[in-house]
Design a protein around this motif. Structure first.
Motif, PDB file in Angstrom:
ATOM      1  N   ASP A 177     -10.956  -5.395  -7.999  1.00  0.00           N
ATOM      2  CA  ASP A 177     -10.815  -5.621  -6.560  1.00  0.00           C
ATOM      3  C   ASP A 177     -10.580  -4.277  -5.877  1.00  0.00           C
ATOM      4  OD1 ASP A 177     -10.427  -6.526  -4.020  1.00  0.00           O
ATOM      5  OD2 ASP A 177      -8.556  -7.593  -4.433  1.00  0.00           O
ATOM      6  N   ILE A 178     -11.628  -3.705  -5.330  1.00  0.00           N
ATOM      7  CA  ILE A 178     -11.517  -2.369  -4.743  1.00  0.00           C
ATOM      8  C   ILE A 178     -10.730  -2.378  -3.434  1.00  0.00           C
ATOM      9  CG2 ILE A 178     -13.665  -1.623  -5.826  1.00  0.00           C
ATOM     10  CD1 ILE A 178     -15.040  -1.994  -3.135  1.00  0.00           C
ATOM     11  N   THR A 179     -10.580  -3.545  -2.826  1.00  0.00           N
ATOM     12  CA  THR A 179      -9.848  -3.626  -1.561  1.00  0.00           C
ATOM     13  C   THR A 179      -8.369  -3.938  -1.753  1.00  0.00           C
ATOM     14  OG1 THR A 179     -10.313  -5.999  -1.289  1.00  0.00           O
ATOM     15  CG2 THR A 179     -11.940  -4.443  -0.421  1.00  0.00           C
ATOM     16  N   GLY A 180      -7.953  -4.227  -3.001  1.00  0.00           N
ATOM     17  CA  GLY A 180      -6.578  -4.641  -3.257  1.00  0.00           C
ATOM     18  C   GLY A 180      -5.523  -3.670  -2.755  1.00  0.00           C
ATOM     19  N   PRO A 181      -5.562  -2.389  -3.145  1.00  0.00           N
ATOM     20  CA  PRO A 181      -4.542  -1.445  -2.671  1.00  0.00           C
ATOM     21  C   PRO A 181      -4.500  -1.314  -1.156  1.00  0.00           C
ATOM     22  CG  PRO A 181      -5.682  -0.556  -4.568  1.00  0.00           C
ATOM     23  CD  PRO A 181      -6.415  -1.812  -4.192  1.00  0.00           C
TER      24      PRO A 181
END
Length: 358
Positions: A177-181
């Motif tokens: 999930d690249i948008t998690g942070p």
């Protein structure tokens, strides 16, 4: 046509009838207020849910909100013994709930789903030992369904909490999930900061990470996880700029140490941007931030880096925090005393009683 006089009995009968009609109308306005109950069907165990608020409204309707239902905090004063924990089902958050209850707090545990609240009942240590979060203190725990990515849900969830503890973070299991942070470590945290600012809470404690304001090793390695430290630093800056009294806690690695780690390693605190590595257990971080929530003066507007070492002496938290400088001068309550000068009384002039006295 003769006029018929009204007898006193007729007048009394008419008056009695009017009084009955007036009383009947009045009784319609003085009836018991309608009690509106929320729909409990959407909760898995309605009998176990605890009612959070029962607030009489001006319209005469009493609105009762249960866990997960919207609750208005208008007019509710802040209670210094009420704490809101975001990320209450996480490793640090669940332990923080337990430590806050030990210190006498009433805890509002923010959870996305009430079904996940079972994680608050026990904490599974890596050694296979289960630690009960609460047993007789269950009355001091309130579960509040709240999605921090939906700003409209946050302010009602805070209720009358005077201190907010943010223990959220992007899941390490969702590496793809690249948008998690960005969504969790920054945007969701900022949403919580904005709501806490609007609610005018007394203190905001944020769990961040070592290396958020550094470049090079190990920050470069950790930032490979979609820039997690960059977004945590953005959240730190948002908290500092909010004007809220804050404490930012930057722990070392918490992946491997178990709860028994504290038996051989003692906590040590350092000022910001001084540590490059180290480890500390989730339990030790939870104990530290719970202590900060109870002792807000010693942690006022400080950025603290925390690890645990075998060579560090066992030192009380207040002594460790005294060595960390505050980044903001704590306002002092000043009493303004106005001095009004009262003119001295003028001596009265005496006159002779008789003109012949001269």
């Amino acid at each position: 046509m003769e006029a018929c006089p009204l007898h006193s009995s007729a007048i009394s009968n008419t008056t009695t009838s009017l009084n009955k009609i007036t009383a009947a109308k009045t009784s319609l306005h003085l009836a018991h207020p309608i009690i509106t109950l929320p729909n409990f069907n959407k909760y898995p165990h309605p009998s176990k849910l605890r009612i959070l608020h029962s607030k009489a409204q001006a319209s005469g309707t009493t609105r009762i909100s249960a866990v997960g239902a919207e609750a208005s905090s208008e007019g509710d004063g802040k209670d210094e013994n009420v704490a809101f924990v975001a990320g209450a089902t996480g490793k640090v958050g669940s332990r923080t709930v337990r430590e806050l209850i030990k210190l006498g707090f009433q805890v509002r545990a923010g959870v996305r789903s009430a079904q996940r609240a079972q994680n608050l009942v026990q904490v599974n240590d890596h050694d296979g030992v289960n630690y009960l979060v609460f047993s007789p203190a269950i009355e001091r725990l309130e579960l509040v369904e709240c999605d921090l990515e939906k700003p409209a849900q946050i302010l009602p969830a805070l209720g009358n909490a005077s201190v907010v503890l943010c223990c959220i973070g992007a899941s390490e299991k969702e590496v793809l999930d690249i948008t998690g942070p960005y969504r969790i470590d920054f945007q969701a945290t900022k949403n919580l900061i904005d709501a806490a600012t609007a609610a005018k809470v007394d203190h905001f404690i944020m769990v961040s990470s070592l290396g958020t304001n550094k470049i090079g090793f190990p920050a470069a390695i950790l930032n490979l996880f979609w820039g997690v430290l960059v977004w945590k630093r953005k959240a730190e800056e948002a908290l500092i700029a909010s004007g809220l009294p804050y404490t930012i806690v930057r722990p070392g690695g918490m992946e491997r140490p178990t709860d028994s780690y504290k038996a051989t390693h003692n906590v040590t605190l350092s000022t910001e941007d001084t540590l490059f590595g180290g480890q500390v257990s989730n339990l030790q971080v939870a104990e530290l931030i719970a202590f900060m929530a109870r002792n807000q003066g010693t942690s006022y507007c400080k950025v603290v880096e925390v690890i645990a070492e075998t060579t560090a002496p066992l030192t009380p938290f207040d002594k460790l925090l005294e060595k960390i400088p505050s980044q903001r001068v704590k306002p002092k309550v000043c009493l303004l005393i106005l001095q009004v000068k009262v003119p001295e009384p003028v001596a009265a002039q005496t006159r002779p009683l008789s003109p012949y006295s001269a």
